[in-house]
Design a protein around this motif. Structure first.
Motif, short mmCIF file in Angstrom:
data_model
loop_
_atom_site.label_atom_id
_atom_site.label_comp_id
_atom_site.label_asym_id
_atom_site.label_seq_id
_atom_site.Cartn_x
_atom_site.Cartn_y
_atom_site.Cartn_z
N LEU A 104 0.79 -1.11 -0.03
CA LEU A 104 0.02 -0.19 0.05
C LEU A 104 0.83 1.26 0.13
O LEU A 104 0.30 2.37 0.02
N ASP A 105 2.23 0.97 0.04
CA ASP A 105 3.27 2.18 -0.23
C ASP A 105 3.48 2.51 -1.58
O ASP A 105 4.40 1.46 -1.84
N MET A 106 3.14 3.22 -2.10
CA MET A 106 3.50 3.42 -3.87
C MET A 106 4.82 3.88 -3.79
O MET A 106 5.52 3.41 -4.69
N VAL A 126 -2.38 8.40 -10.64
CA VAL A 126 -3.92 9.16 -10.53
C VAL A 126 -4.74 8.46 -9.68
O VAL A 126 -5.63 8.87 -8.77
N PHE A 127 -4.75 6.95 -10.21
CA PHE A 127 -5.86 5.92 -9.22
C PHE A 127 -5.26 6.24 -7.77
O PHE A 127 -6.42 6.10 -6.75
N TRP A 128 -4.01 6.16 -7.62
CA TRP A 128 -3.42 5.69 -6.22
C TRP A 128 -3.91 7.14 -5.42
O TRP A 128 -4.19 7.05 -4.34
N LEU A 129 -3.65 8.25 -6.03
CA LEU A 129 -3.95 9.62 -5.26
C LEU A 129 -5.25 9.70 -4.91
O LEU A 129 -5.69 10.27 -4.09
N LEU A 131 -7.74 7.43 -4.45
CA LEU A 131 -8.17 6.28 -3.32
C LEU A 131 -7.71 6.97 -1.95
O LEU A 131 -8.59 6.98 -0.96
N ASP A 132 -6.41 7.54 -2.12
CA ASP A 132 -5.67 8.26 -0.81
C ASP A 132 -6.68 9.36 -0.44
O ASP A 132 -7.14 9.42 0.83
N GLN A 133 -6.88 10.39 -1.39
CA GLN A 133 -7.70 11.60 -0.93
C GLN A 133 -8.97 11.40 -0.44
O GLN A 133 -9.76 12.00 0.14
N LYS A 135 -10.21 8.63 0.69
CA LYS A 135 -10.41 7.59 1.62
C LYS A 135 -10.92 6.44 1.49
O LYS A 135 -11.82 5.82 2.22
N ILE A 136 -10.83 5.89 0.15
CA ILE A 136 -11.66 4.63 -0.26
C ILE A 136 -10.93 3.48 0.11
O ILE A 136 -9.79 3.29 -0.11
N ILE A 137 -11.45 2.61 0.69
CA ILE A 137 -11.32 1.24 1.09
C ILE A 137 -11.42 0.06 0.20
O ILE A 137 -12.45 -0.43 -0.10
N ASP A 138 -10.35 -0.07 -0.58
CA ASP A 138 -10.48 -1.32 -1.68
C ASP A 138 -10.17 -2.47 -0.88
O ASP A 138 -9.88 -2.45 0.46
#
Length: 761
Positions: A104-106, A126-129, A131-133, A135-138
């Motif tokens: 989970l650490d890009m 873009v995808f990673w940012l 989800l982080d912004q 606060k989506i839990i995949d």
């Protein structure tokens, strides 16, 4: 404490599970959980998906499904990449979800990301940012979040064939406060590799035990191709209580119908909505073509019309597809107010993911037997007798595995375990050995599977094979010869020859006849997949395009941006020019292959040219004038001096290159044709060989300076003799009878379905 507990077989596992105070048992899937419940009904068993969801609820959190992530990320992605194709998004999205399973650490993925082309790399950022912004839990973040729950108890993890790096981190964190045990079959562990996931949990050295000789006898009946239904009917007449296991991992309804009998239970999935979904998306594409742009309001109005019509006509499958499509449009419209072709492609994928799961099953008041596939063997009732059926149509033990370059694999290996198809096969092998070691069980296997499938050879080498007489007697039937009356009588004068023509004749004279004399084309003009030859030609063209446009200088490294642009341009130009109807999944699969295979080829050539101090590189070099009237072109010629060169022939896979023995014994003569004509032109050959674009480590067929010189000195006269005899044979042959060199040469023959393959009429 975190401990790996090994077991030898189901009985051994059951004994370990019968603890006085058994903890919570966690399984990877509902099917494995159901099988384990039948083996040990007293245990508290739950799937890992349900387990994580329950803990997230206690934390006031929820997990986003894959379809929810895809629709949101696709809309965001379209804002940044308005002109890129759907295939690029799908590739980036699938790679993104896979990378999240490692870490989970890009920041840990920087080395890997540098190997990607620019658009895919930026897409993943873009995808990673996002989800982080947001606060989506995949799925992968959920494994991290459950460690924050205070409601854990001791746990056993049972039935897992793969664990990701994030799951392993979760286990290690939980083990700081709880007792965690992972139960794993010891025979699989002994054959696993150091980087397989189970070794990340257990670093203990193991002693591999080598079996001396067969461990037992196994009853095997060889059956002719296409006769499985007859054989099974006969078998069940005398063995009514046997369960049937289909030896495949993707067995469908058609395969189960090989053995449709009363009082038998089976269950298989079926997509009842595919046709309605295809019709709906085709209508949307037609509407888009008419209007150029569709707004969200317009598409919702259209859906309402279709919905009302479906209700009126009782078309409830269409109604379900419209409702699911409407939900996807609502989520997409949070970010985009117009619908384009990309959006329709994504809606189709989303609806397919969210469609109801439908299964066919048999309804009988009393069941004597069950029909299973390989996925149903986990923790089965070993008291039940089994007949195992292996046919070519079942596909064997194939597993999907992402194609990664050597540099990508190296970058990921230090972060977490890489999912490996070879480990999947070890599980299948373990389960098959358990079945066949039981003397009451029987194997029915098609003759050609026994001959050609290496997986079965690996399994059966542990046994003494005992012939099992089914009592079935096949009447001798007249074999109809369809092809001989269609062939003209030779000889036929051939004006020229090529390496591929000569190889075709060596493989089988009749194959040559229908390829080059009758010139039968068995590929439809409109088709939904790219053929292996088309993929190979595209890969050759991309490698050539890259070097023509970029040139070469000493110590050069691959330009990823130029490589990506060459892939996109050549691929799209071919799709446009050809009459191909590819869905987005097939486009993504094909594009993924050509991108990684050509990356391998370019990197290999750059490294070789640097090592050899090359002065130039040329592609598709004509053979020129020669005494044998040979035409064609050499894939790649690297110049390292005046009239001194390296000869390389590109191949998509090891199966296309053949073996080293086939090359040295002149059963594969393509390279020898090139070498002979170049020698005639006065070239000095430094090195030569095949380049397997799928695997850079496959260097068995590349002969470097010393070996090349030795082979040129010892073999060229013999090569010349083989080529001249082959040409003479073609020119004088009158019948071109079927005589395949080996079975695999029939795979791409235009008359494969009608040929007797050398059998006597």
């Amino acid at each position: 404490m975190l401990e790996v507990v090994f077991y030898q077989n189901n009985q051994d596992l059951l004994q370990k599970l019968q603890d006085e105070n058994p903890p919570l048992v966690i399984c990877p899937s509902p099917q494995v959980a159901d099988n384990l419940r039948s083996l040990a009904p007293e245990l508290d068993i739950i799937t890992i998906s349900k387990w994580t969801s329950d803990h997230l609820k206690k934390l006031g959190l929820s997990r986003s499904r894959k379809s929810e992530l895809m629709i949101k990320l696709s809309a965001v992605w379209r804002h940044y990449f308005p002109t890129e194709s759907t295939a690029v998004f799908l590739e980036a999205f699938e790679l993104f979800t896979e990378l999240r399973s490692y870490t989970l650490d890009m920041g840990l993925l920087n080395e890997f990301l540098q190997e990607l082309d620019e658009v895919v790399r930026k897409s993943i950022h873009v995808f990673w940012l996002y989800l982080d912004q947001e606060k989506i839990i995949d799925e992968h973040l959920s494994y991290n979040k459950v460690t924050e729950s205070k409601h854990h108890m001791s746990m056993w993890f049972v039935g897992f064939k793969h664990m990701s790096g994030v799951q392993i981190d979760m286990l290690k964190t939980l083990s700081e406060t709880q007792d965690i045990e992972v139960l794993f079959p010891y025979p699989v562990y002994t054959d696993s590799l150091p980087n397989d996931w189970i070794r990340w949990l257990s670093a203990d050295e193991i002693k591999k035990t080598k079996r001396e000789g067969p461990i037992s006898e196994v009853r095997v009946a060889l059956i002719p191709k296409g006769k499985a239904n007859i054989v099974l009917n006969k078998f069940f007449e005398t063995h009514p209580s046997f369960d049937l296991v289909m030896a495949g991992t993707q067995v469908g309804l058609v395969s189960y119908q090989e053995a449709q009998k009363e009082q038998s239970f089976f269950k298989t999935t079926e997509d009842l909505f595919a046709v309605e979904l295809e019709l709906l998306t085709n209508d949307l594409r037609k509407k888009l073509k008419e209007l150029k742009v569709i707004t969200v309001e317009e598409i919702n109005t259209y859906f309402e019309e279709v919905r009302l019509a479906a209700i009126a006509k009782g078309e409830y499958r269409k109604l379900k597809m419209v409702e699911l499509m409407g939900v996807a449009v609502v989520d997409y419209s949070e970010f985009q107010k117009t619908i384009d072709g990309f959006a329709i492609d994504i809606f189709e994928v989303i609806v397919r993911l969210n469609s109801p799961r439908v299964s066919f099953l048999s309804l009988e008041e009393h069941n004597q037997r069950s029909f299973l596939d390989m996925n149903g063997l986990n923790f089965r009732d070993e008291e039940r007798e089994i007949v195992l059926l292996a046919t070519e149509s079942m596909g064997g033990f194939r597993a999907n595995e992402r194609i990664l370059s050597e540099a990508m694999t190296k970058a990921l290996r230090v972060i977490g375990p890489i999912k490996r198809a070879g480990l999947d096969f070890l599980f299948h092998k373990y389960e098959l050995l358990s079945i066949l070691a039981d003397s009451k069980n029987v194997l029915l296997i098609e003759e050609q599977v026994m001959e050609t499938d290496l997986s079965w050879r690996e399994v059966l080498k542990h046994f003494d094979v005992m012939d099992f007489d089914l009592g079935v007697r096949y009447s001798i039937k007249k074999i109809q010869e369809y092809l001989s009356p269609k062939k003209k009588t030779g000889p036929f004068e051939q004006k020229y020859f090529s390496a591929s023509r000569l190889q075709s004749y060596i493989d089988c004279p009749q194959k040559y006849y229908f390829n080059y004399i009758e010139k039968i084309e068995n590929r439809p003009e409109e088709r939904s997949t790219l053929g292996p030859d088309e993929l190979g030609n595209l890969e050759h063209k991309i490698i050539e395009t890259y070097f023509v446009e970029n040139g070469f200088k000493k110590d050069d490294v691959i330009n990823l941006d130029h490589h990506r642009k060459a892939c996109v341009r050549v691929f799209n130009e071919y799709i446009t020019a050809s009459r191909l109807i590819l869905n987005e999944t097939e486009k993504a699969r094909a594009y993924n292959e050509i991108m990684h295979y050509t990356w391998n080829g370019i990197v290999f050539l750059l490294d070789l040219m640097g090592t050899k101090s090359a002065t130039g590189i040329r592609f598709e070099i004509p053979l020129g004038t020669n005494p044998w009237t040979l035409k064609g072109s050499i894939d790649c010629l690297i110049e390292i001096g005046d009239k001194k060169a390296i000869v390389i022939d590109f191949k998509r896979s090891s199966s296309a290159t053949g073996t080293k023995a086939e090359t040295l014994e002149f059963k594969k003569i393509q390279l020898w044709v090139y070498l002979l004509t170049l020698k005639h032109q006065g070239y000095d050959i430094d090195s030569f060989g095949y380049l397997n674009l799928s695997d850079l480590s496959d260097d068995k067929l590349f002969f470097d300076t010393t070996d090349a010189e030795s082979l040129m000195n010892s073999s060229m006269e013999f090569a010349k003799d083989v080529i001249e005899k082959t040409i003479s044979g073609i020119q004088t042959n009158t019948t071109f009878k079927p005589h395949p060199r080996e079975s695999k040469v029939c795979n791409y023959c235009p008359v494969n379905l009608f040929c007797l393959k050398g059998e006597v009429v």
